[in-house]
Write a protein that holds these residues in place. Structure first.
Motif, short mmCIF file in Angstrom:
data_model
loop_
_atom_site.label_atom_id
_atom_site.label_comp_id
_atom_site.label_asym_id
_atom_site.label_seq_id
_atom_site.Cartn_x
_atom_site.Cartn_y
_atom_site.Cartn_z
N VAL A 131 33.68 46.23 23.74
CA VAL A 131 34.91 45.46 23.64
C VAL A 131 34.58 44.06 23.10
CG1 VAL A 131 36.29 46.66 25.35
CG2 VAL A 131 34.72 44.91 26.08
N SER A 141 39.12 31.54 25.34
CA SER A 141 40.21 31.07 26.21
C SER A 141 39.67 30.30 27.41
CB SER A 141 41.09 32.24 26.65
OG SER A 141 40.35 33.12 27.45
N ILE A 142 38.42 30.57 27.81
CA ILE A 142 37.83 29.80 28.91
C ILE A 142 37.47 28.39 28.43
CG2 ILE A 142 35.87 29.67 30.51
CD1 ILE A 142 37.80 31.78 31.19
N TYR A 145 39.29 25.01 29.37
CA TYR A 145 39.06 24.22 30.58
C TYR A 145 38.26 22.96 30.29
CZ TYR A 145 40.83 27.93 33.50
OH TYR A 145 41.64 28.84 34.08
N VAL B 34 39.60 30.00 39.67
CA VAL B 34 39.03 30.46 38.41
C VAL B 34 37.66 31.10 38.66
CG1 VAL B 34 38.22 29.76 36.14
CG2 VAL B 34 40.25 28.73 37.08
N MET B 38 36.54 34.88 37.72
CA MET B 38 35.41 35.18 36.83
C MET B 38 34.40 36.09 37.53
SD MET B 38 35.95 33.56 33.98
CE MET B 38 34.44 33.16 33.13
N TRP B 45 32.70 44.44 35.38
CA TRP B 45 31.78 44.75 34.28
C TRP B 45 30.59 45.56 34.81
CZ3 TRP B 45 32.59 42.75 29.25
CH2 TRP B 45 31.64 43.16 28.33
N GLU B 50 34.41 47.68 31.22
CA GLU B 50 34.33 46.50 30.35
C GLU B 50 35.70 46.00 29.96
OE1 GLU B 50 32.46 49.22 29.45
OE2 GLU B 50 30.38 48.57 29.22
N PHE B 51 36.60 46.92 29.66
CA PHE B 51 37.92 46.51 29.19
C PHE B 51 38.67 45.73 30.28
CE2 PHE B 51 42.49 47.31 28.76
CZ PHE B 51 42.69 46.66 27.56
N ALA B 54 37.23 42.24 30.56
CA ALA B 54 37.67 41.35 29.48
C ALA B 54 39.13 40.97 29.69
CB ALA B 54 37.48 42.01 28.12
N VAL B 57 39.46 38.32 32.37
CA VAL B 57 39.12 36.97 31.92
C VAL B 57 40.23 36.42 31.04
CG1 VAL B 57 37.53 35.64 30.50
CG2 VAL B 57 36.66 37.30 32.11
N ILE B 58 40.73 37.23 30.08
CA ILE B 58 41.73 36.71 29.13
C ILE B 58 43.03 36.39 29.86
CG2 ILE B 58 43.15 37.29 27.14
CD1 ILE B 58 40.85 38.93 26.10
N TYR B 60 43.88 36.38 33.44
CA TYR B 60 43.91 35.53 34.63
C TYR B 60 43.23 34.19 34.40
CZ TYR B 60 46.02 39.18 37.32
OH TYR B 60 46.90 40.10 37.78
N SER B 61 41.93 34.21 34.03
CA SER B 61 41.24 32.93 33.89
C SER B 61 41.71 32.17 32.66
CB SER B 61 39.73 33.15 33.78
OG SER B 61 39.34 34.21 34.57
N GLY B 62 41.97 32.90 31.56
CA GLY B 62 42.25 32.22 30.30
C GLY B 62 43.70 31.83 30.10
#
Lengths: 380, 168
Positions: A131, A141-142, A145, B34, B38, B45, B50-51, B54, B57-58, B60-62
């Motif tokens: 991926v 996107s991180i 911060y 955060v 992470m 992972w 993996e999906f 990713a 992260v995109i 929730y965190s991002g």
């Protein structure tokens, strides 16, 4: 030496190769960052009819070294009323996130090295993740911060305004950026960067997504022609390009550091190496964005000549180096474009920036996804 | 390897969650959250998803947490003030929480056979981590919940627009 390698397990050899790859890629990226700064100063100089840096070394080539020494030796000031831990960690977040995403980029054709018949690793890519594209988007996107916290922790109104602008801008344009890449992913049927490059490397230049993706038809009867799917990706490329300029806070979307209104934006209070880290993060992000554009729309490390030259042209070593040269040449073109745009276009107004992102780029990117998936569904 | 990752990032996640509660300033709490997100992504992972990692992260965190931090910065929320708490909380709260904890652990322990068990630091099979498998399940078996969720989010957005609109 071979005796030593024999005693290592498969995992240890893999770890060793990975560490070597990480160090090499990191050094090359940081050097590239330093010389992109020089390239920018030189090119903008020439475009404004002056010389640019020309005193340090031949043609000013040692200027990055002088800049680095200067930044190292400057006094590291921390204002009194800052939020100390966050003030320190913000530049680290910005730079780390900018550098991590390079790990998933394939720089050359697949070259597996086998050590002692045990471990094998691809030497032109640090991590081959299935991926990979999502990982790059996630890490980018991180990185927000770093910018958001630096402005807030500085306790300075200009820094806060700059970081608010930057955060709002990055969040808005991230959507258009991510959606513009979906068409390419649909065509390749995979999020793995190697697969996306492989789809585009069948007929050289003509197979690139930007030129319509000339390829064998999916029904597999050996018919060769332009796939309609590829045609939409020209549109996707321009959406990506504009969103990427906004993501990296570069001109004409450089409102977060608009020096005429905000002093320097989010890094107003930073000095010495902390300032240098933000500076390096910005240029590393430019390089990452160029890498992604190259991989997704310009066929990555594949040659524009396709298979006109035999694959083992010039022996095994040259054959391994040529793809890297193509890759670097494509990235150089993108960096040149970045600088060219900076010295050509004036800055957007803030409301124009938001309108452009939400009311134009986002709907067009969505229309592109619908059109691409419709064509794919009707044909396949 | 998976076990080591599980222990390290599990501990980080728990530490982040505790820090989230104990921090006085909202921005520090948001950043601890955060960290939790992470480390959860790393756990996904290491399980082989993996999906999902990713996406975690995109999304929730991002996206979500960046908005949280953004709002805290914009409103310039101050430090929270500590009080000793109401007496009711001490009388009813602590015994209540202990009772619920005892009840839950009793139920889990008695129903252990029916629930089955999982290995710490295990690895999922490929079917659950593959993107095409996830999308097939999402668009066939789970289509209705998927669509209903999107309507729910749409309603939430409409509600936000109505609340934020100026009176004419």
């Amino acid at each position: 030496m071979t005796h030593l390698l024999d005693s290592l397990s498969e995992f240890q050899i893999f770890l060793l190769i990975t560490i070597v790859k990480v160090v090499v890629v990191l050094v090359i990226t940081l050097t590239a960052v330093a010389y992109t700064v020089l390239l920018e100063r030189k090119l903008i100089g020439r475009m404004q009819n002056r010389w640019g840096p020309s005193r340090v070394g031949p043609f000013g080539l040692l200027q990055p070294l002088a800049d680095g020494i200067k930044l190292f030796l400057k006094e590291d000031l921390t204002p009194l009323a800052t939020e100390k831990p966050l003030f320190l960690i913000a530049p680290i977040i910005a730079l780390t996130c900018a550098l991590i995403s390079v790990a998933t980029v394939p720089f050359g054709a697949m070259h597996r090295v086998v050590v002692n018949g045990k471990a094998n690793a691809d030497i032109f890519q640090i991590a081959d993740i299935n991926v990979g594209l999502l990982v790059i988007l996630g890490i980018t996107s991180i990185g927000v911060y770093g910018i958001a916290l630096s402005g807030w922790a500085s306790n300075n109104k200009f820094a806060l305004l700059g970081s608010l602008r930057a955060t709002a801008q990055v969040i808005s344009y991230e959507l258009a950026l991510g959606l513009s890449l979906v068409g390419v992913v649909l065509r390749a049927g995979s999020l793995r960067l190697r697969d996306i490059v492989d789809v585009q490397s069948t007929h050289g230049l003509l197979s690139w997504n930007i030129l319509g993706g000339f390829a064998r038809e999916p029904d597999g009867h050996g018919v060769v022609g332009w796939t309609v799917v590829g045609g939409f990706q020209l549109l996707a490329f321009f959406i990506y390009l504009m969103a990427a300029y906004a993501e990296t806070n570069r001109s004409p979307f450089d409102l977060p550091e608009a020096e005429s209104e905000l002093v320097a934006g989010y890094h107003t209070e930073y000095s010495s190496m902390k300032f240098a880290m933000f500076f390096m993060a910005e240029y590393a992000n430019m390089i990452t964005v160029s890498c992604v554009a190259t991989l997704l729309f310009f066929g990555g490390a594949s040659s524009p000549l396709g298979h006109l030259l035999p694959d083992n042209f010039g022996g095994p070593i040259l054959a391994a180096i040529f793809p890297i040269l193509w890759f670097v040449a494509k990235i150089f073109c993108f960096l040149f474009l970045y600088i060219w745009v900076r010295s050509t276009l004036p800055r957007f107004r803030y409301d124009q920036l938001m309108d452009f992102g939400w009311k134009f780029l986002l709907p067009v990117a969505m229309a592109n996804i619908v059109a691409t998936s419709l064509v794919l569904a009707l044909r396949g | 390897m998976e076990l080591a990752l599980f222990i390290i990032f599990g501990l980080i996640a728990v530490a982040g969650a505790l820090n989230f509660l104990f921090q006085r300033h909202p921005i520090n709490s948001a950043l601890s959250l955060v960290t939790v997100m992470m480390s959860l992504a790393v756990l996904y992972w290491s399980l082989g998803a993996e999906f999902l990692a990713a996406a975690q992260v995109i999304v929730y965190s991002g996206a979500i947490m960046v908005l949280f931090v953004f709002v805290i910065m914009l409103l310039n929320a101050g430090e929270e003030e500590r009080t000793t708490g109401s007496r009711m909380a001490y009388i009813a709260g602590f015994p209540g929480a202990a009772a619920i904890f005892c009840l839950l652990s009793f139920v889990f322990l008695t129903e252990r056979k029916a629930l089955g068990n999982a290995n710490i630091g295990g690895y999922l099979n490929n079917f659950t981590s593959n993107i095409s498998e996830i999308s097939t399940v999402l668009f066939t078996k789970l289509l209705l919940p998927f669509e209903v969720t999107s309507v729910l989010i749409l309603v939430a957005i409409l509600g936000a627009v109505v609340l934020a609109r100026k009176e004419q």
